[in-house]
Design an enzyme around this catalytic site. Structure first.
Site, PDB file in Angstrom:
ATOM      1  N   THR A  82      -7.938 -14.650  17.363  1.00  0.00           N
ATOM      2  CA  THR A  82      -8.486 -13.385  17.850  1.00  0.00           C
ATOM      3  C   THR A  82      -9.638 -12.950  16.951  1.00  0.00           C
ATOM      4  OG1 THR A  82      -7.020 -12.032  16.477  1.00  0.00           O
ATOM      5  CG2 THR A  82      -6.206 -12.650  18.672  1.00  0.00           C
ATOM      6  N   TYR A 124      -3.309  -4.241   4.602  1.00  0.00           N
ATOM      7  CA  TYR A 124      -2.777  -4.586   5.918  1.00  0.00           C
ATOM      8  C   TYR A 124      -1.292  -4.915   5.813  1.00  0.00           C
ATOM      9  CZ  TYR A 124      -2.124  -7.060  10.350  1.00  0.00           C
ATOM     10  OH  TYR A 124      -1.653  -7.466  11.576  1.00  0.00           O
ATOM     11  N   PHE A 183      -9.103  -5.203   7.765  1.00  0.00           N
ATOM     12  CA  PHE A 183     -10.361  -5.547   7.121  1.00  0.00           C
ATOM     13  C   PHE A 183     -10.400  -7.062   6.912  1.00  0.00           C
ATOM     14  CE2 PHE A 183     -10.162  -1.100   6.199  1.00  0.00           C
ATOM     15  CZ  PHE A 183     -11.475  -0.670   6.000  1.00  0.00           C
ATOM     16  N   LYS A 184     -11.557  -7.679   7.132  1.00  0.00           N
ATOM     17  CA  LYS A 184     -11.700  -9.103   6.882  1.00  0.00           C
ATOM     18  C   LYS A 184     -11.682  -9.362   5.370  1.00  0.00           C
ATOM     19  CE  LYS A 184     -12.253 -10.010  11.261  1.00  0.00           C
ATOM     20  NZ  LYS A 184     -13.514 -10.470  11.854  1.00  0.00           N
ATOM     21  N   ASN A 190       0.552  -2.287  20.224  1.00  0.00           N
ATOM     22  CA  ASN A 190      -0.167  -3.429  19.674  1.00  0.00           C
ATOM     23  C   ASN A 190      -1.368  -3.014  18.822  1.00  0.00           C
ATOM     24  OD1 ASN A 190      -1.332  -6.337  19.747  1.00  0.00           O
ATOM     25  ND2 ASN A 190      -2.919  -5.118  20.758  1.00  0.00           N
ATOM     26  N   SER A 228       3.843  -7.918  11.784  1.00  0.00           N
ATOM     27  CA  SER A 228       3.234  -9.136  11.246  1.00  0.00           C
ATOM     28  C   SER A 228       4.139  -9.746  10.192  1.00  0.00           C
ATOM     29  CB  SER A 228       1.875  -8.803  10.621  1.00  0.00           C
ATOM     30  OG  SER A 228       1.371  -9.893   9.880  1.00  0.00           O
TER      31      SER A 228
END
Length: 276
Positions: free
Chosen positions: A231, A193, A94-95, A89, A139
């Site tokens: 999350t 990502y 990065f935001k 997991n 994802s």
């Protein structure tokens, strides 16, 4: 050496990983290891589950550190002799508002999410017992990134004969192109990502094929999208609670004896054709 069955969950001191441990403690007949890079946070998470009447065990693990991975592998080998369930997991993202340049995001994200997945799974593969399950959290962004790749790159990622070497080469090409901002020109999307998770999803199929070729067809390897989960990674946005997000990873981790799906991508506990 204990004859007890054992399950390991990476990156599990919070979020989806923590919820996966919680669910496995309720459903899996054996010891469940919660792992985390930080021992303090890991033990805090274990204590929280203890208060719920659950009894996970803790072992430190940094999936990006091969020495740390090797230490856990050797511990499991000595104490249990094998692994029944491995749920990978651990990942970073990065935001959207992060000021880090895209070049840095690619340089950090791909090794953490993609390269570490290969090294972890390859390290534990020799320990997987009969009817073992490897469940990898990917994802839906992997399928979105595939669609944004050039036709040439799409064909490579979709190929049923894709090798680890060729896959690593493509992800290296992406990271290299990102260093000069040429990734779009080279046929890659603008999501570090998403590209890292595309690599993870494609690798799942390669690993499953390898397991089959080893004559271990009762060991299943699958990946999944847990959904849009509330999350830290999503800045606490989303449509699912962590426990709801854990449902699909736990489903593929506990596929019953005699199950056939392997090398597949699951969403909402159903196989989805990610490469269509």
């Amino acid at each position: 050496m204990s004859a007890q069955r054992v399950a390991i969950v990476t990156g599990s001191n919070k979020g989806i990983g923590f919820a996966i441990v919680r669910a496995l403690c309720k459903k899996f007949e054996g010891d469940v290891f919660l792992t985390a890079r930080n021992e303090g946070r890991g033990n805090t998470a274990v204590n929280a589950l203890e208060k719920e009447g659950l009894h996970p065990k803790f072992h430190s693990l940094d999936v990006t550190d091969q020495k740390s991975v090797a230490t856990l592998v050797e511990f499991i080998r000595k104490e249990y002799g094998g692994v029944d369930v491995l749920v990978h997991n651990a990942a970073i993202a990065f935001k959207s508002a992060d000021p880090a340049p895209f070049a840095e995001q690619a340089r950090v994200t791909v090794p953490s999410n993609f390269t570490a997945t290969i090294k972890l799974c390859e390290s534990f593969l020799p320990l997987m017992r009969d009817e073992g399950r490897i469940a990898i959290v990917s994802s839906m962004s992997s399928t979105m990134s595939l669609k944004k790749c050039s036709k040439e790159n799409q064909a490579i990622f979709k190929s049923p004969d894709l090798t680890v070497e060729k896959l690593v080469q493509k992800l290296d090409e992406f990271v290299e192109a990102a260093q000069t901002g040429a990734h779009i020109e080279k046929g890659f999307p603008g999501s570090a990502y998403g590209m890292s998770k595309l690599g993870v999803t494609a690798y799942t199929r390669i690993l499953a094929r390898k397991v089959q070729e080893m004559g271990k067809s009762n060991i299943l390897v699958n990946c999944c999208c847990p959904g849009y989960v509330i999350t830290d990674m999503t800045s606490h946005k989303g449509t699912k609670t962590p426990d709801e997000g854990a449902e699909t990873p736990v489903h593929i981790a506990l596929l019953p004896k005699g199950s056939k799906p392997t090398g597949e991508f699951f969403s909402d506990k159903q196989v989805r054709k990610w490469y269509s």
